[in-house]
Write a protein that holds these residues in place. Sequence first.
Motif, PDB file in Angstrom:
ATOM      1  N   GLU A 133       0.831  -1.203   0.000  1.00 13.55           N
ATOM      2  CA  GLU A 133       0.000   0.000   0.000  1.00 13.55           C
ATOM      3  C   GLU A 133       0.865   1.253   0.000  1.00 13.55           C
ATOM      4  O   GLU A 133       0.545   2.252  -0.655  1.00 13.55           O
ATOM      5  N   ALA A 193       2.267   1.741  -3.457  1.00 18.03           N
ATOM      6  CA  ALA A 193       1.197   2.193  -4.349  1.00 18.03           C
ATOM      7  C   ALA A 193       0.909   3.669  -4.147  1.00 18.03           C
ATOM      8  O   ALA A 193       0.668   4.412  -5.104  1.00 18.03           O
ATOM      9  N   ASP A 194       0.940   4.133  -2.895  1.00 24.93           N
ATOM     10  CA  ASP A 194       0.706   5.559  -2.613  1.00 24.93           C
ATOM     11  C   ASP A 194       1.811   6.420  -3.202  1.00 24.93           C
ATOM     12  O   ASP A 194       1.555   7.527  -3.702  1.00 24.93           O
ATOM     13  N   LYS A 221       3.610   5.765  -5.896  1.00 19.48           N
ATOM     14  CA  LYS A 221       3.402   5.830  -7.349  1.00 19.48           C
ATOM     15  C   LYS A 221       2.312   6.840  -7.698  1.00 19.48           C
ATOM     16  O   LYS A 221       2.442   7.603  -8.644  1.00 19.48           O
ATOM     17  N   LYS A 222       1.251   6.853  -6.902  1.00 18.40           N
ATOM     18  CA  LYS A 222       0.173   7.811  -7.161  1.00 18.40           C
ATOM     19  C   LYS A 222       0.667   9.233  -6.980  1.00 18.40           C
ATOM     20  O   LYS A 222       0.291  10.145  -7.721  1.00 18.40           O
ATOM     21  N   ALA A 223       1.523   9.442  -5.967  1.00 21.76           N
ATOM     22  CA  ALA A 223       2.037  10.798  -5.717  1.00 21.76           C
ATOM     23  C   ALA A 223       2.908  11.274  -6.860  1.00 21.76           C
ATOM     24  O   ALA A 223       2.854  12.445  -7.261  1.00 21.76           O
ATOM     25  N   LYS A 224       3.713  10.397  -7.456  1.00 20.61           N
ATOM     26  CA  LYS A 224       4.568  10.786  -8.577  1.00 20.61           C
ATOM     27  C   LYS A 224       3.743  11.135  -9.797  1.00 20.61           C
ATOM     28  O   LYS A 224       4.069  12.032 -10.558  1.00 20.61           O
ATOM     29  N   VAL A 225       2.688  10.427  -9.999  1.00 17.73           N
ATOM     30  CA  VAL A 225       1.831  10.717 -11.144  1.00 17.73           C
ATOM     31  C   VAL A 225       1.228  12.104 -11.027  1.00 17.73           C
ATOM     32  O   VAL A 225       1.055  12.827 -11.998  1.00 17.73           O
ATOM     33  N   LYS A 226       0.933  12.507  -9.813  1.00 13.55           N
ATOM     34  CA  LYS A 226       0.286  13.805  -9.590  1.00 13.55           C
ATOM     35  C   LYS A 226       1.283  14.970  -9.594  1.00 13.55           C
ATOM     36  O   LYS A 226       0.890  16.123  -9.512  1.00 13.55           O
ATOM     37  N   GLU A 227       2.630  14.729  -9.641  1.00 10.69           N
ATOM     38  CA  GLU A 227       3.622  15.806  -9.661  1.00 10.69           C
ATOM     39  C   GLU A 227       3.503  16.623 -10.951  1.00 10.69           C
ATOM     40  O   GLU A 227       3.071  16.139 -11.984  1.00 10.69           O
TER      41      GLU A 227
END
Length: 230
Positions: free
Chosen positions: A181, A184-185, A187-193
């Motif tokens: 988890e 996964a969090d 990876k989500k944060a990098k996508v939102k950069e």
Amino acid sequence: MGREEQIEEREVLESIFPEEITDISDTEYRIAIKLNPPANDHDEEEVEPPTLNLHVRYPEAYPDEAPILDLSPVPNAPVHPRFSVAGDKEQLLKGLEETVQENLGMAMVFALVTTLTELAEQLITDRKEAADREREEALLAAEHEENKKFQGTPVTPETFLKWREEFRREMEELRQREEEERLADLKKAKVKEAPRLTGKQLWERGLVGKGEEEDDEPPTEQVEKLKVAA
């Protein structure tokens, strides 16, 4: 002498059982006996007390000789759940033998009626008590099964080792889930950069290309000057 005693006994029985006694012949009659068994429990359906007929026939030598006895149900009588004349007749008649032997030489029909009543009522009582015990045992068994749900497993070295192994396995699975988890969090944060800027965008925003001698003019004006010089 026997016949005189028979007539005398019949007259006495008439005074004791005026509505219950019915003549069949001069030497034969029947007496309807209404039993008085124990009352039903509150959770049981109330039923009418059973009634049976005692048939008496005098042999010529009675009372020095035993009377001829038989039992029969009363016509149209309601069925009782714990008593059956047909099913209990043999046992009841056998139960009268001792009373007959004890009273040979004397009028005995009243004693036979009393004994028969006691025997039949005791049969019903015994069956009721047996049913009560079965019901109580069933309730206790159900309660025992219910209580087993709240009883823990006795701790032994074997059960403790098994529990510890299971506990460690669950903890390891939990750690792995938490790590998955967390990744996964991330990876989500990098996508939102914010997206990376191109060289042109960096130049236009004055973030690169000024060198050591930086003037006060905005980058866009420097570009225009280069165009004119060209």
